[in-house]
Design an enzyme around this catalytic site. Structure first.
Site, PDB file in Angstrom:
ATOM      1  N   GLY A  18       0.792  -1.228   0.000  1.00 26.57           N
ATOM      2  CA  GLY A  18       0.000   0.000   0.000  1.00 26.57           C
ATOM      3  C   GLY A  18       0.817   1.268   0.000  1.00 26.57           C
ATOM      4  CB  SER A  19       4.251   2.241  -1.023  1.00 28.96           C
ATOM      5  OG  SER A  19       4.338   1.926  -2.389  1.00 28.96           O
ATOM      6  CG  ASN A  20       1.541   3.495  -5.706  1.00 26.55           C
ATOM      7  OD1 ASN A  20       1.869   4.531  -6.278  1.00 26.55           O
ATOM      8  ND2 ASN A  20       2.196   2.355  -5.870  1.00 26.55           N
ATOM      9  CG  LEU A  93      -9.737  -9.532 -13.188  1.00 33.81           C
ATOM     10  CD1 LEU A  93     -10.366 -10.439 -14.240  1.00 33.81           C
ATOM     11  CD2 LEU A  93      -9.080  -8.332 -13.838  1.00 33.81           C
ATOM     12  CG  ASN A 108      -4.605  -0.688 -12.598  1.00 39.64           C
ATOM     13  OD1 ASN A 108      -4.273  -0.774 -11.405  1.00 39.64           O
ATOM     14  ND2 ASN A 108      -4.200  -1.570 -13.500  1.00 39.64           N
ATOM     15  CG  HIS A 110       1.010  -2.326 -15.823  1.00 35.70           C
ATOM     16  ND1 HIS A 110       0.588  -3.516 -15.256  1.00 35.70           N
ATOM     17  CD2 HIS A 110       2.042  -2.639 -16.637  1.00 35.70           C
ATOM     18  CE1 HIS A 110       1.320  -4.503 -15.730  1.00 35.70           C
ATOM     19  NE2 HIS A 110       2.212  -4.000 -16.569  1.00 35.70           N
TER      20      HIS A 110
HETATM   21  C1  GRF Z   1       2.675  -0.985  -7.888  1.00 45.44           C
HETATM   22  O1  GRF Z   1       3.895  -1.317  -8.472  1.00 45.44           O
HETATM   23  C2  GRF Z   1       1.634  -0.771  -8.951  1.00 45.44           C
HETATM   24  O2  GRF Z   1       2.161  -0.359 -10.166  1.00 45.44           O
HETATM   25  C3  GRF Z   1       1.028  -2.136  -9.115  1.00 45.44           C
HETATM   26  O3  GRF Z   1       1.047  -2.682  -7.823  1.00 45.44           O
HETATM   27  C4  GRF Z   1       2.115  -2.123  -7.060  1.00 45.44           C
HETATM   28  C5  GRF Z   1       1.556  -1.688  -5.745  1.00 45.44           C
HETATM   29  O4  GRF Z   1       2.567  -1.305  -4.859  1.00 45.44           O
HETATM   30  N1  GRF Z   1      -0.272  -2.046  -9.715  1.00 45.44           N
HETATM   31  P1  GRF Z   1       2.224  -0.679  -3.449  1.00 45.44           P
HETATM   32  O5  GRF Z   1       1.410  -1.718  -2.669  1.00 45.44           O
HETATM   33  O6  GRF Z   1       1.451   0.568  -3.669  1.00 45.44           O
HETATM   34  O7  GRF Z   1       3.542  -0.424  -2.792  1.00 45.44           O
END
Ligand code: GRF
Length: 203
Positions: A18-20, A93, A108, A110
């Site tokens: 969950g870093s994003n 999905l 999303n 990628h």
């Molecule tokens: C990221 O690399 C994103 O591109 C992919 O999943 C990963 C999630 O990373 N869809 P995080 O859990 O947000 O660190």
């Protein structure tokens, strides 16, 4: 189109670290028009749930069966007044009823330059290994809308990084992850606030 002054409540869906998701929570803290209203994970032990607690954002665990029943999923999203969905390392999905409910409102990211290195089995280190093995000199990120064809939804943004000699998948992943954090919330913000968002159908 939504009124240009409208506010948005985001649900961020994540299965792992969950870093994003954490970047979204910090980027939109105190934002006048966009807030992360809910974090959802299909995985009860995902670190993203702890990150949500630390940020004071409501978090829900919704395993497979909760999604299979459209009434359960819809009632959770309605309860939190969700207007748009951000997928951030979400390993399931989305059911098609959710894609129909949020047309042009599901994002999303990628960790490579689509359309190459996407599709089934292309997640995590598999992606970075495939990029290195292909001999590509560049990799990067792709932020796109999710439609019924998933990885093929309209691309909103791409940014590139060099693949350097002797890169391991982990080296490349670190560089790509930094790009994700720099751009993902900003691109979603720009898209939502430019008023290009289709109306949500009443279903
Ligand atoms: C990221 O690399 C994103 O591109 C992919 O999943 C990963 C999630 O990373 N869809 P995080 O859990 O947000 O660190």
């Amino acid at each position: 189109m939504k009124d240009p002054g409208t506010s948005y409540r985001l649900a961020v869906l994540a299965s792992g670290s969950g870093s994003n998701a954490a970047r979204f929570m910090s980027y939109f803290r105190g934002h006048p028009r966009i807030r992360v209203a809910l974090v959802v994970s299909n995985n009860a032990s995902a670190p993203v749930l702890q990150r949500a607690r630390e940020a004071g954002v409501p978090a829900k665990v919704m395993p497979g069966p909760a999604w299979d029943d459209s009434r359960t999923a819809e009632s959770v999203f309605n309860q939190y007044g969700i207007d748009a969905i951000v997928l951030a390392g979400y390993m399931r999905l989305l059911p098609s009823f959710m894609i129909r409910k949020y047309p042009g409102r599901i994002f999303n990211i990628h960790p490579a330059l689509l359309p190459r290195f996407g599709g089934k089995g292309m997640y995590g280190m598999h992606v970075h290994r495939a990029v290195i093995d292909s001999g590509a000199r560049k990799s990067g990120i792709t932020i796109h809308l999710v439609n019924e064809k998933y990885d093929e939804g309209p691309i909103l943004f791409q940014a590139k990084v060099d693949v350097v000699p002797d890169d391991t998948p982990v080296d490349l992943a670190v560089r790509v992850r930094q790009l994700e954090h720099d751009h993902y919330p900003r691109v979603v913000e720009g898209y939502l606030l430019q008023g290009r968002v289709p109306e949500k159908p009443a279903i």
